[in-house]
Scaffold this motif. Sequence first.
Motif, PDB file in Angstrom:
ATOM      1  N   TYR A  44       0.866  -1.340  -0.052  1.00 30.34           N
ATOM      2  CA  TYR A  44       0.012   0.055  -0.174  1.00 30.34           C
ATOM      3  C   TYR A  44       0.886   1.294  -0.094  1.00 30.34           C
ATOM      4  CZ  TYR A  44      -4.726  -1.994   0.326  1.00 30.34           C
ATOM      5  OH  TYR A  44      -5.878  -2.649  -0.167  1.00 30.34           O
ATOM      6  N   VAL A  68      -7.210  -6.695   0.735  1.00 28.58           N
ATOM      7  CA  VAL A  68      -8.272  -5.548   0.918  1.00 28.58           C
ATOM      8  C   VAL A  68      -9.085  -5.855   2.323  1.00 28.58           C
ATOM      9  CG1 VAL A  68     -10.064  -6.179  -0.185  1.00 28.58           C
ATOM     10  CG2 VAL A  68      -9.785  -3.928   0.025  1.00 28.58           C
ATOM     11  N   SER A  69      -9.620  -4.861   3.211  1.00 25.94           N
ATOM     12  CA  SER A  69     -10.337  -5.307   4.176  1.00 25.94           C
ATOM     13  C   SER A  69     -11.624  -5.995   3.767  1.00 25.94           C
ATOM     14  CB  SER A  69     -10.928  -3.928   4.932  1.00 25.94           C
ATOM     15  OG  SER A  69     -11.562  -3.915   6.187  1.00 25.94           O
ATOM     16  N   GLU A  73     -16.250   0.845   5.171  1.00 26.95           N
ATOM     17  CA  GLU A  73     -15.830   1.876   5.968  1.00 26.95           C
ATOM     18  C   GLU A  73     -16.078   1.745   7.461  1.00 26.95           C
ATOM     19  OE1 GLU A  73     -16.139   6.105   3.283  1.00 26.95           O
ATOM     20  OE2 GLU A  73     -17.967   5.231   4.284  1.00 26.95           O
ATOM     21  N   VAL A  80      -7.855  -1.100   5.283  1.00 27.34           N
ATOM     22  CA  VAL A  80      -7.962  -0.268   4.055  1.00 27.34           C
ATOM     23  C   VAL A  80      -9.069  -0.920   3.312  1.00 27.34           C
ATOM     24  CG1 VAL A  80      -6.889   0.373   1.992  1.00 27.34           C
ATOM     25  CG2 VAL A  80      -5.296   0.262   3.923  1.00 27.34           C
ATOM     26  N   ASN A  81     -10.173  -0.171   3.145  1.00 28.30           N
ATOM     27  CA  ASN A  81     -11.123  -0.938   2.594  1.00 28.30           C
ATOM     28  C   ASN A  81     -11.286  -0.589   0.868  1.00 28.30           C
ATOM     29  OD1 ASN A  81     -12.754   1.536   1.555  1.00 28.30           O
ATOM     30  ND2 ASN A  81     -12.959   1.951   3.986  1.00 28.30           N
ATOM     31  N   GLN A  84     -11.569   2.761  -0.716  1.00 25.71           N
ATOM     32  CA  GLN A  84     -10.161   3.486  -0.717  1.00 25.71           C
ATOM     33  C   GLN A  84      -9.267   2.982  -1.502  1.00 25.71           C
ATOM     34  OE1 GLN A  84      -9.995   2.543   3.625  1.00 25.71           O
ATOM     35  NE2 GLN A  84     -10.095   4.738   4.234  1.00 25.71           N
ATOM     36  N   ALA A  85      -9.466   1.554  -1.774  1.00 26.34           N
ATOM     37  CA  ALA A  85      -8.547   1.174  -2.676  1.00 26.34           C
ATOM     38  C   ALA A  85      -8.692   1.529  -4.137  1.00 26.34           C
ATOM     39  CB  ALA A  85      -8.106  -0.274  -2.618  1.00 26.34           C
TER      40      ALA A  85
END
Length: 234
Positions: A44, A68-69, A73, A80-81, A84-85
Amino acid sequence: MKQLFFIANWKSYKTVDEAKSFLEGFKAESTDLENKEVIVCPTYTLIPVMHAYIKEHNLPLKLGVQDVSSFGEGSYTGAVNAKQAAEFVTHAVIGHSERRKYFHETDEDVLQKVKLLLENNITPILCVSDMAQMDYYLDNGAVIKENADKIIFVYEPPGAISGGGAFKKVGVEEANENASEISKKIGKKVITAYGGSVNPENAAALCGQDHIDGGLIGQASLNPETFLQIIKNS
Ligand code: PGA
């Protein structure tokens, strides 16, 4: 000519300066990649810098994250969701055997992540270690089957990954046969890359198989010349 996918999995390697020098090397050597899609998946911390560089120099590269999460949110410290990615990447490696082994990721987490990625228009690069895992994905919800055309599957037996300790060489026929099982289980031909010790010597033979559409490449993707050799040889 079939479309081939070359996915660099940089794992926990490279600083910002090292990533920049990879991109400079790649830029100098990359020619017309025709039917080849190249996706680099760094950590990241490298993503915003790489995103800007690729855009500025118009490089034929896409960016992906390595995980990724499994949540959206919210109050999830350290995560990091997918939304966001999606500001930076088009792809995400999901369910890698190292995430399972060292970070205790479960099949259930993987399914949740795939769902969130698709909702945010990120292409999941879904790792399949064995067919039992594939059965779990298909038996526990419709998300994989319904979205199979939006997913890049990767058949990656953990024993074939270099640097993983007990390295076992997987033959091209065996790799092709297992990759074909993924399509069979889905009920139609899906994009399936192969992962585990792909290198400039074996890439062409692997990509020449009917059911193998590219590679998920770890060690051999860290150096731009070696990575490009794999791409050009295939
Ligand atoms: P390797 O890694 O190419 O170094 O074997 C592949 C992977 O783990 O994705």
